[in-house]
Design an enzyme around this catalytic site. Structure first.
Site, PDB file in Angstrom:
ATOM      1  N   HIS A  45       0.929  -1.327  -0.056  1.00 21.13           N
ATOM      2  CA  HIS A  45       0.076  -0.163  -0.009  1.00 21.13           C
ATOM      3  C   HIS A  45       0.864   1.216  -0.219  1.00 21.13           C
ATOM      4  O   HIS A  45       0.652   2.260  -0.839  1.00 21.13           O
ATOM      5  CB  HIS A  45      -1.227   0.119   1.010  1.00 21.13           C
ATOM      6  CG  HIS A  45      -1.816   1.322   1.318  1.00 21.13           C
ATOM      7  ND1 HIS A  45      -2.663   1.775   0.450  1.00 21.13           N
ATOM      8  CD2 HIS A  45      -1.427   2.101   2.454  1.00 21.13           C
ATOM      9  CE1 HIS A  45      -2.967   2.959   1.082  1.00 21.13           C
ATOM     10  NE2 HIS A  45      -2.404   3.326   2.080  1.00 21.13           N
ATOM     11  N   HIS A  69       3.190   6.891   5.542  1.00 17.82           N
ATOM     12  CA  HIS A  69       1.929   7.606   6.017  1.00 17.82           C
ATOM     13  C   HIS A  69       1.242   6.684   6.894  1.00 17.82           C
ATOM     14  O   HIS A  69       0.388   7.320   7.748  1.00 17.82           O
ATOM     15  CB  HIS A  69       1.177   7.917   4.597  1.00 17.82           C
ATOM     16  CG  HIS A  69       0.620   6.942   4.116  1.00 17.82           C
ATOM     17  ND1 HIS A  69       1.283   6.144   3.040  1.00 17.82           N
ATOM     18  CD2 HIS A  69      -0.710   6.385   4.227  1.00 17.82           C
ATOM     19  CE1 HIS A  69       0.260   5.318   2.597  1.00 17.82           C
ATOM     20  NE2 HIS A  69      -0.772   5.484   3.098  1.00 17.82           N
ATOM     21  N   GLU A  73      -0.039   5.162  12.608  1.00 22.84           N
ATOM     22  CA  GLU A  73      -1.418   4.507  12.911  1.00 22.84           C
ATOM     23  C   GLU A  73      -1.418   3.283  13.037  1.00 22.84           C
ATOM     24  O   GLU A  73      -2.238   2.778  13.802  1.00 22.84           O
ATOM     25  CB  GLU A  73      -2.211   4.996  11.693  1.00 22.84           C
ATOM     26  CG  GLU A  73      -3.427   4.456  11.496  1.00 22.84           C
ATOM     27  CD  GLU A  73      -4.266   4.787  10.167  1.00 22.84           C
ATOM     28  OE1 GLU A  73      -5.069   4.019   9.872  1.00 22.84           O
ATOM     29  OE2 GLU A  73      -4.007   5.942   9.488  1.00 22.84           O
ATOM     30  N   ASP A  74      -0.353   2.285  12.420  1.00 22.64           N
ATOM     31  CA  ASP A  74      -0.160   0.988  12.371  1.00 22.64           C
ATOM     32  C   ASP A  74       0.576   0.310  12.950  1.00 22.64           C
ATOM     33  O   ASP A  74       0.707  -0.912  12.998  1.00 22.64           O
ATOM     34  CB  ASP A  74      -0.485   0.319  10.876  1.00 22.64           C
ATOM     35  CG  ASP A  74      -1.795   0.906  10.254  1.00 22.64           C
ATOM     36  OD1 ASP A  74      -2.762   1.244  10.913  1.00 22.64           O
ATOM     37  OD2 ASP A  74      -1.815   0.878   8.817  1.00 22.64           O
TER      38      ASP A  74
END
Length: 91
Positions: A45, A69, A73-74
């Site tokens: 991704h 990016h 978050e992950d």
């Protein structure tokens, strides 16, 4: 895949490409073995986002940000870590 895309960035200097290789390695390491719902490695991704942007010839910080990016978050990587490693503009 990443190296093939990187070769299309003819407007960048070699040391800038090296910085992108380092950024990619960082992202790949921290995404680890995480898979997308499709079963593909998650790193696909960010690579696709990176590839999508190259047609507009963005600057180096923007390309690094594309690869990173989803990191905060992950993964366990913090904004502070990104800022220290890649600079405030990328973070």
């Amino acid at each position: 895949l990443f190296e093939n895309i990187l070769q299309r960035l003819t407007y960048l200097k070699d040391h800038e490409k090296d910085e992108l290789r380092d950024t990619y390695a960082f992202a790949r390491h921290h995404h680890g073995d995480t898979k997308r719902h499709s079963g593909e490695p998650y790193i696909i991704h960010p690579i696709r986002v990176f590839e999508f942007l190259i047609d507009i010839q963005p600057d180096l910080p923007s390309l690094k940000a594309a690869l990173l990016h989803d990191i905060i978050e992950d993964t366990e990587v913090t904004m502070e870590h990104i800022s220290e490693r890649f600079g405030d503009e990328v973070a």
